[in-house]
Design a protein around this motif. Sequence first.
Motif, PDB file in Angstrom:
ATOM      1  N   ALA A 103      43.785  38.197  35.439  1.00 34.09           N
ATOM      2  CA  ALA A 103      42.468  38.671  35.871  1.00 34.09           C
ATOM      3  C   ALA A 103      42.368  38.506  37.385  1.00 34.09           C
ATOM      4  CB  ALA A 103      41.361  37.892  35.161  1.00 34.09           C
ATOM      5  N   SER A 104      41.208  38.790  37.919  1.00 38.32           N
ATOM      6  CA  SER A 104      41.014  38.617  39.356  1.00 38.32           C
ATOM      7  C   SER A 104      41.030  37.130  39.699  1.00 38.32           C
ATOM      8  CB  SER A 104      39.679  39.229  39.780  1.00 38.32           C
ATOM      9  OG  SER A 104      38.598  38.463  39.249  1.00 38.32           O
ATOM     10  N   PRO A 105      41.328  36.779  40.955  1.00 36.57           N
ATOM     11  CA  PRO A 105      41.304  35.361  41.354  1.00 36.57           C
ATOM     12  C   PRO A 105      39.958  34.700  41.060  1.00 36.57           C
ATOM     13  CG  PRO A 105      42.394  36.669  43.036  1.00 36.57           C
ATOM     14  CD  PRO A 105      41.824  37.635  42.048  1.00 36.57           C
ATOM     15  N   GLN A 106      38.873  35.411  41.285  1.00 37.24           N
ATOM     16  CA  GLN A 106      37.548  34.846  41.059  1.00 37.24           C
ATOM     17  C   GLN A 106      37.323  34.536  39.570  1.00 37.24           C
ATOM     18  OE1 GLN A 106      38.178  37.655  42.844  1.00 37.24           O
ATOM     19  NE2 GLN A 106      37.970  36.608  44.848  1.00 37.24           N
ATOM     20  N   GLN A 107      37.721  35.464  38.695  1.00 37.93           N
ATOM     21  CA  GLN A 107      37.548  35.247  37.250  1.00 37.93           C
ATOM     22  C   GLN A 107      38.407  34.084  36.760  1.00 37.93           C
ATOM     23  OE1 GLN A 107      38.581  39.301  36.156  1.00 37.93           O
ATOM     24  NE2 GLN A 107      36.482  39.706  35.459  1.00 37.93           N
ATOM     25  N   THR A 108      39.637  34.038  37.222  1.00 37.45           N
ATOM     26  CA  THR A 108      40.533  32.953  36.805  1.00 37.45           C
ATOM     27  C   THR A 108      40.044  31.611  37.324  1.00 37.45           C
ATOM     28  OG1 THR A 108      42.388  34.519  36.854  1.00 37.45           O
ATOM     29  CG2 THR A 108      42.926  32.174  36.749  1.00 37.45           C
ATOM     30  N   GLY A 109      39.568  31.591  38.547  1.00 35.72           N
ATOM     31  CA  GLY A 109      39.019  30.351  39.103  1.00 35.72           C
ATOM     32  C   GLY A 109      37.830  29.855  38.322  1.00 35.72           C
ATOM     33  N   GLU A 110      36.989  30.784  37.850  1.00 35.60           N
ATOM     34  CA  GLU A 110      35.820  30.395  37.066  1.00 35.60           C
ATOM     35  C   GLU A 110      36.236  29.783  35.733  1.00 35.60           C
ATOM     36  OE1 GLU A 110      32.045  29.592  36.022  1.00 35.60           O
ATOM     37  OE2 GLU A 110      32.812  30.178  37.995  1.00 35.60           O
ATOM     38  N   VAL A 111      37.284  30.311  35.119  1.00 36.45           N
ATOM     39  CA  VAL A 111      37.795  29.739  33.865  1.00 36.45           C
ATOM     40  C   VAL A 111      38.229  28.294  34.083  1.00 36.45           C
ATOM     41  CG1 VAL A 111      39.697  29.844  32.202  1.00 36.45           C
ATOM     42  CG2 VAL A 111      38.488  31.937  32.826  1.00 36.45           C
ATOM     43  N   LEU A 112      38.983  28.043  35.141  1.00 38.47           N
ATOM     44  CA  LEU A 112      39.454  26.687  35.432  1.00 38.47           C
ATOM     45  C   LEU A 112      38.284  25.747  35.722  1.00 38.47           C
ATOM     46  CD1 LEU A 112      42.553  27.574  37.625  1.00 38.47           C
ATOM     47  CD2 LEU A 112      42.611  26.400  35.419  1.00 38.47           C
ATOM     48  N   ARG A 113      37.276  26.232  36.411  1.00 39.87           N
ATOM     49  CA  ARG A 113      36.119  25.387  36.718  1.00 39.87           C
ATOM     50  C   ARG A 113      35.372  24.994  35.447  1.00 39.87           C
ATOM     51  NH1 ARG A 113      35.481  29.279  40.950  1.00 39.87           N
ATOM     52  NH2 ARG A 113      36.051  28.419  43.001  1.00 39.87           N
ATOM     53  N   ARG A 114      35.214  25.944  34.530  1.00 32.76           N
ATOM     54  CA  ARG A 114      34.503  25.633  33.279  1.00 32.76           C
ATOM     55  C   ARG A 114      35.274  24.600  32.460  1.00 32.76           C
ATOM     56  NH1 ARG A 114      33.820  31.311  32.627  1.00 32.76           N
ATOM     57  NH2 ARG A 114      35.156  31.222  30.795  1.00 32.76           N
ATOM     58  N   LEU A 115      36.597  24.746  32.411  1.00 34.91           N
ATOM     59  CA  LEU A 115      37.419  23.783  31.677  1.00 34.91           C
ATOM     60  C   LEU A 115      37.295  22.386  32.287  1.00 34.91           C
ATOM     61  CD1 LEU A 115      40.624  25.949  31.126  1.00 34.91           C
ATOM     62  CD2 LEU A 115      39.175  25.004  29.317  1.00 34.91           C
ATOM     63  N   ALA A 116      37.396  22.321  33.607  1.00 33.86           N
ATOM     64  CA  ALA A 116      37.306  21.022  34.277  1.00 33.86           C
ATOM     65  C   ALA A 116      35.922  20.413  34.135  1.00 33.86           C
ATOM     66  CB  ALA A 116      37.671  21.185  35.757  1.00 33.86           C
ATOM     67  N   THR A 131      41.228  31.309  48.146  1.00 37.03           N
ATOM     68  CA  THR A 131      40.990  31.990  49.420  1.00 37.03           C
ATOM     69  C   THR A 131      42.253  32.661  49.944  1.00 37.03           C
ATOM     70  OG1 THR A 131      39.245  30.422  49.997  1.00 37.03           O
ATOM     71  CG2 THR A 131      40.201  31.688  51.797  1.00 37.03           C
ATOM     72  N   ARG A 132      43.421  32.034  49.687  1.00 37.00           N
ATOM     73  CA  ARG A 132      44.658  32.594  50.231  1.00 37.00           C
ATOM     74  C   ARG A 132      45.292  33.667  49.336  1.00 37.00           C
ATOM     75  NH1 ARG A 132      46.708  27.136  49.043  1.00 37.00           N
ATOM     76  NH2 ARG A 132      47.972  27.219  47.142  1.00 37.00           N
ATOM     77  N   THR A 133      44.646  33.995  48.207  1.00 35.95           N
ATOM     78  CA  THR A 133      45.211  35.016  47.307  1.00 35.95           C
ATOM     79  C   THR A 133      44.852  36.418  47.794  1.00 35.95           C
ATOM     80  OG1 THR A 133      43.287  34.821  45.862  1.00 35.95           O
ATOM     81  CG2 THR A 133      45.245  33.516  45.290  1.00 35.95           C
ATOM     82  N   THR A 134      45.283  36.743  48.996  1.00 38.53           N
ATOM     83  CA  THR A 134      45.081  38.083  49.552  1.00 38.53           C
ATOM     84  C   THR A 134      46.414  38.609  50.059  1.00 38.53           C
ATOM     85  OG1 THR A 134      44.539  37.213  51.754  1.00 38.53           O
ATOM     86  CG2 THR A 134      42.706  37.578  50.222  1.00 38.53           C
TER      87      THR A 134
END
Length: 289
Positions: A103-116, A131-134
């Motif tokens: 998925a997009s970096p933002q969507q994947t980051g949100e998944v990890l945040r919810r798990l944590a 931020t560096r995923t460009t």
Amino acid sequence: MKVILTILTCAALSPFVFGSASVVPPKQHGQLRCLETLTLKDIFDAGFRPYRLAESICSVGKADLMLSLPSSSGEIPLDVEYISFRITRTETVRGIDLQTKVASPQQTGEVLRRLAQSIGLRLTGLDEALTRTTLDTPKRLDPWTQDWSNEWLSIRFGLQPILSFINDASKGYREVRCYAVLGINWKPTEIGPTYRETRITPPKGYEHVSMDIPNSDLVKKAQASDDPSLAHLRYADEKTRQAIIESVAETVVKRQPAHKTSLLTPWSIIVVLTVAATGLLWFLLKRRS
């Protein structure tokens, strides 16, 4: 290293596990709770039907997973590409490795945040990694990980960026996307070796289920037959699978021939014994005469 090997194993076998583009097994659905002791039967009870990849590893392909981490405040929904389980000789789960859908970096980051957040963990460095995923960042594909553990479990949270090729000239036909990886490992509690010496077999109550890797031929066979051992390759819903199994079981019972009544009833036994005794008496009297 174990996590990497498991990921490589699943990636190498993915053409066989997931079948061709036109013939694939249905997406599985299930719930998993990271209990202090998790067994192979718990995985089946959760609704999953894993495929045997090696003596000690079984895996589920694409799945909708409701995951509850230890002491979690709730279940987190995950759209996963695969889940692999490492099973000990005592049928307990030694480790789980999973990869979410790209998925997009933002969507994947949100998944990890919810798990944590579900276990009260604050992620460090994830925002910088996102931020560096460009495309214009030299280290855009560098992975990010963070570890967490308690008395009996350790978890590694991971973010893996990938370079994706797309049909979009405005983006130069490329973009950076991501997937989350989760490595869950139970700390050893058993005395002695736990590695398996025999291949994984379905747990008690699920002996009818096939754990063969569902290649295209097997999926086609499942869709064209009513074999209950392959019901998981036709239907994702557990209630439907159980209804099929019960229906087939009833049919088998009806087809079984009725037990024939024994020819030796109590009266026939008495008659046989009487005749035998009479014959023996006659033989003895004849010898005396």
